[in-house]
Structure formats: structure tokens, C-alpha cells
Design a protein around this motif. Structure first.
Motif, mmCIF file in Angstrom:
data_model
loop_
_atom_site.group_PDB
_atom_site.id
_atom_site.type_symbol
_atom_site.label_atom_id
_atom_site.label_comp_id
_atom_site.label_asym_id
_atom_site.label_seq_id
_atom_site.Cartn_x
_atom_site.Cartn_y
_atom_site.Cartn_z
ATOM 1 N N PRO A 285 -7.038 35.188 36.180
ATOM 2 C CA PRO A 285 -8.352 35.479 36.770
ATOM 3 C C PRO A 285 -9.411 35.668 35.683
ATOM 4 O O PRO A 285 -9.155 36.301 34.656
ATOM 5 C CB PRO A 285 -8.109 36.784 37.548
ATOM 6 N N ASN A 286 -10.577 35.091 35.912
ATOM 7 C CA ASN A 286 -11.684 35.182 34.956
ATOM 8 C C ASN A 286 -11.287 34.653 33.579
ATOM 9 O O ASN A 286 -11.713 35.181 32.545
ATOM 10 C CB ASN A 286 -12.185 36.620 34.829
ATOM 11 N N ALA A 287 -10.477 33.585 33.567
ATOM 12 C CA ALA A 287 -9.957 33.060 32.306
ATOM 13 C C ALA A 287 -11.076 32.623 31.359
ATOM 14 O O ALA A 287 -11.010 32.880 30.153
ATOM 15 C CB ALA A 287 -9.019 31.891 32.574
ATOM 16 N N ALA A 288 -12.100 31.970 31.890
ATOM 17 C CA ALA A 288 -13.179 31.477 31.026
ATOM 18 C C ALA A 288 -13.903 32.647 30.360
ATOM 19 O O ALA A 288 -14.233 32.592 29.170
ATOM 20 C CB ALA A 288 -14.158 30.627 31.836
ATOM 21 N N ARG A 289 -14.128 33.719 31.109
ATOM 22 C CA ARG A 289 -14.783 34.897 30.538
ATOM 23 C C ARG A 289 -13.928 35.507 29.442
ATOM 24 O O ARG A 289 -14.426 35.867 28.366
ATOM 25 C CB ARG A 289 -15.046 35.942 31.628
ATOM 26 N N LEU A 290 -12.620 35.639 29.697
ATOM 27 C CA LEU A 290 -11.727 36.256 28.730
ATOM 28 C C LEU A 290 -11.621 35.415 27.463
ATOM 29 O O LEU A 290 -11.616 35.955 26.348
ATOM 30 C CB LEU A 290 -10.345 36.450 29.358
ATOM 31 N N GLU A 291 -11.534 34.096 27.611
ATOM 32 C CA GLU A 291 -11.462 33.227 26.444
ATOM 33 C C GLU A 291 -12.724 33.354 25.589
ATOM 34 O O GLU A 291 -12.663 33.397 24.363
ATOM 35 C CB GLU A 291 -11.264 31.781 26.878
ATOM 36 N N LEU A 292 -13.878 33.388 26.255
ATOM 37 C CA LEU A 292 -15.140 33.540 25.534
ATOM 38 C C LEU A 292 -15.194 34.884 24.823
ATOM 39 O O LEU A 292 -15.593 34.972 23.661
ATOM 40 C CB LEU A 292 -16.310 33.388 26.499
ATOM 41 N N PHE A 293 -14.771 35.940 25.516
ATOM 42 C CA PHE A 293 -14.781 37.282 24.931
ATOM 43 C C PHE A 293 -13.899 37.339 23.690
ATOM 44 O O PHE A 293 -14.305 37.842 22.635
ATOM 45 C CB PHE A 293 -14.315 38.292 25.963
ATOM 46 N N LEU A 294 -12.678 36.817 23.776
ATOM 47 C CA LEU A 294 -11.759 36.857 22.642
ATOM 48 C C LEU A 294 -12.297 36.050 21.471
ATOM 49 O O LEU A 294 -12.262 36.501 20.319
ATOM 50 C CB LEU A 294 -10.385 36.323 23.061
ATOM 51 N N ALA A 295 -12.809 34.860 21.763
ATOM 52 C CA ALA A 295 -13.299 33.991 20.694
ATOM 53 C C ALA A 295 -14.515 34.588 19.997
ATOM 54 O O ALA A 295 -14.708 34.404 18.793
ATOM 55 C CB ALA A 295 -13.637 32.616 21.254
ATOM 56 N N ALA A 296 -15.344 35.315 20.745
ATOM 57 C CA ALA A 296 -16.533 35.934 20.155
ATOM 58 C C ALA A 296 -16.210 37.231 19.442
ATOM 59 O O ALA A 296 -17.003 37.703 18.624
ATOM 60 C CB ALA A 296 -17.581 36.181 21.239
ATOM 61 N N SER A 297 -15.053 37.824 19.731
ATOM 62 C CA SER A 297 -14.691 39.128 19.160
ATOM 63 C C SER A 297 -13.748 39.016 17.975
ATOM 64 O O SER A 297 -13.719 39.911 17.120
ATOM 65 C CB SER A 297 -14.031 40.002 20.238
ATOM 66 N N MET A 298 -12.960 37.935 17.914
ATOM 67 C CA MET A 298 -11.941 37.788 16.878
ATOM 68 C C MET A 298 -12.002 36.374 16.302
ATOM 69 O O MET A 298 -12.161 35.413 17.052
ATOM 70 C CB MET A 298 -10.542 38.020 17.470
#
Length: 353
Positions: A285-298
Motif C-alpha cells: 500500500p502506498n508503494a510509490a510514496r514509500l519508494e519516494l520517501f526512502l529514495a529522498a531520505s537515504m
């Protein structure tokens, strides 16, 4: 699709920064906790929370608009049902999680630098705050309460592999490089009574780790030192453990960390890389949001084992053992490449999950 007034309102609402920051400020100030006993005025809350009364009053009135607080005619504020989860003692509390001075809250606030990440591919935190996340969290005293409240109370991310799958009988001393609050080292030394160890981390976490080690009754076998893994590391340890470290760093800086471990380990020591892989499975669920969050954070939320091998090779290391792996954790033991090449110790057979 025709752009209409409704679409404009939706977009403006999506882009609003006042509302999330107001909620996070309320969480950081613990307003819900202060209001759990009785109604309070802005002045009383300002004194309790250590806030500017005038600005706090504006925040309180906005929280009433959001439905988080109620206010009576005398200017006393109370918590609504919507605001209850902001209490730290709520069964489903999100107060610490949302706090602007919390570990997760600070990461998410850094997303105001997302444009920098999209343009450069780099994490956004330094663009927003002028310092990398771990540098800020580990050196600014304001984050000590968050580190204590949100720190690990038990090992996670399949760290059991580190304790059970690796042959610790060959080691006597281990340096947990970037060892956080000491949770992993405490568990490791508890399970393997012959081991002695040290947590190495930046000042805030080193102090917390030292206290937790003492509370665990392990002060005679363990301790903590405040230092950076970007600087030369102390020598004399049999194993230099890196657990869940490299995902926060670029390839170049990861190689520096590994090289520092290699130089400290010397020809007799080993580097045990227990990396964490933060992949977003399909259908999440909300995979696109999570991928964006991880990529922008790490810089690198997930690296393959082959990529980790290559990092080691670039740092002058060679794999001498490959342990079992899970979807979120891998284990690789390295030694100095020239030592392995001269046959000082034959590589052990890889283990399989």
C-alpha cells in the motif's frame, strides 16, 4: 480533465505546509499531554511547554480550526477525540512519531528539500537543514530525548542472523561501528559470554549506549566511545561489525567507512557487514510514496550482495564468508584482500538461507 475550482482547491490543500507543521509542533510541545488533566489557557500552556505565549495562542486557535482542540468562552483549551492520539500515554499514540523534534518527524520535515533530491539524486535532509540527518541527530542535544524514546528496545531487521549465523567462537573483541544505542551489542554479548565489545557512535548515541550497557550489567565486558566512522578507528578488535550502516551513505562514503574498518582490522581482523535492504515489495500500500520517501531520505536504501562485494573490493577487502540472507538482511565477512590472496586463511564455505 478540465481544471475547475474544485481541482484548484484540492491541489492547494495537497500542497499546504501549515497544517502538517502545526500538528508536528503541537506534538513536539506535548500540548495533548499538558491538556490531559484539565483545561488550560494559552498562558498556562506556554509556561508548561516553554513557548512564546503570543505565537502559541495563534497555534492553539488553528488547532481548534482543525478539530484537534476545543476552546471555551474563557479561552481555556481542551483536547478533542481527534487529538487524543497525540498524548504520549494513548494506546495508539502518534505523539512521539509526529513530533518535529522526533527521529521520524525530523526525517519527514527534511522532505521540504525534495526538489534537491529530484534534481541531484542526493538525500534531501542536508539541503533542508544544512546538516546530514545522522550528524544532526547525533550531535544536537535537543534530539537526546527522541533517541531515548524512539530507540530500539530489542534487535530488529533480522539481526538474529548476526548473533546466531556468524561464528563468534573465533573472536574475543568486537567493535560495533555505528552501534547506535547498544541494543545489538548488548544482545550479542548476552548470548556469547566470552565476547567483549565496544559501541562506537557519535556523542548522543554513545552516551545512551554506555548507560544502557551499564544498566544491562555488562560494564565489565563492554563500553561505548564517541567517534565518527569517517575518522580512523581504534585498533585491536577481532571483528569490526557494521550493522545497517551503509544504506545511509553514498558508494564513495561507504567505501571510506569500509576502508577505515579494514585499516583498523589489519591482517588479523575481520569486517562483518550486516547490511539492511529496504526494498518496497510490489503491491505494498502506498508503494510509490514509500519508494519516494526512502529514495529522498537515504542514498542507497538497498544494495545487492554483489554491489556490497564490489564496495568491499574498492575498499581493499575480499569476501571470506557469505552468510545466510533474508529479504531484509545479508551477511558478508571481509578481510584485507592481500591477506586473503596470500592464503593466510582460506575462505570459509558460504552458508545458505
Amino acid at each position: 480533465m478540465t481544471v475547475n475550482g474544485s481541482s484548484v482547491e484540492i491541489l492547494l490543500d495537497m500542497a499546504d505546509l501549515v497544517r502538517p507543521n502545526a500538528v508536528r509542533a503541537a506534538a513536539a510541545l506535548k500540548l495533548a499531554d499538558h491538556l490531559s488533566g484539565r483545561p488550560m489557557t494559552a498562558g498556562e500552556l506556554a509556561e508548561r511547554a516553554g513557548a512564546h505565549e503570543g505565537m502559541l495562542g495563534k497555534l492553539l486557535r488553528y488547532l481548534v480550526e482543525l478539530g484537534i482542540l476545543d476552546a471555551d468562552d474563557a479561552g481555556r483549551y481542551t483536547l478533542t477525540e481527534l487529538g487524543e492520539p497525540l498524548r504520549r500515554d494513548s494506546p495508539q499514540s502518534v505523539g512521539q512519531y509526529l513530533s518535529a523534534e522526533g527521529l521520524f518527524g525530523r526525517i519527514e520535515l527534511g522532505l521540504v528539500g525534495l526538489l534537491h533530491s529530484v534534481r541531484t539524486g542526493e538525500p534531501c535532509h542536508a539541503a533542508a537543514f544544512g546538516r546530514e540527518y545522522w550528524d544532526e541527530i547525533n550531535n544536537d542535544p535537543v534530539f537526546v530525548p527522541a533517541l531515548e524514546a524512539e530507540g530500539n528496545q530489542q534487535i530488529a531487521w533480522d539481526a538474529e542472523l548476526i548473533i546466531e549465523a556468524y561464528d563468534w567462537s573465533r573472536a574475543r573483541r568486537v567493535l560495533d561501528v555505528g552501534g547506535n544505542d547498544g541494543t545489538l551489542l548488548i544482545e550479542l554479548l548476552t548470548r556469547h559470554p566470552h565476547l567483549h565489545g565496544t559501541v562506537l557512535d557519535l556523542p548522543n548515541l554513545a552516551r545512551i549506549a554506555q548507560r544502557r550497557i551499564e544498566q544491562a550489567g555488562l560494564a565489565d565486558r563492554a563500553g561505548a566511545v564517541a567517534a565518527s566512522f569517517f575518522d580512523p578507528l581504534p585498533t585491536g578488535y577481532d571483528v569490526y561489525l557494521l550493522s545497517g550502516i551503509l544504506g545511509d551513505w553514498s558508494d564513495e562514503r561507504s567505501i571510506t567507512i569500509l576502508r577505515n574498518c579494514a585499516e583498523a582490522a589489519g591482517p588479523e581482523g575481520r569486517v562483518l557487514l550486516a547490511d539492511i535492504h529496504l526494498r518496497v515489495p510490489a503491491g505494498t500500500p502506498n508503494a510509490a510514496r514509500l519508494e519516494l520517501f526512502l529514495a529522498a531520505s537515504m542514498p542507497r536504501p538497498s544494495r545487492s550482495v554483489d554491489e556490497l562485494r564490489e564496495l568491499g573490493r574498492s575498499a581493499g577487502l575480499r569476501v571470506t564468508w557469505e552468510g545466510p540472507s533474508t529479504p531484509v538482511r545479508s551477511l558478508l565477512e571481509f578481510s584485507l584482500a592481500e591477506t586473503a590472496a596470500t592464503g593466510a586463511e582460506s575462505p570459509r564455505e558460504p552458508a545458505h538461507a
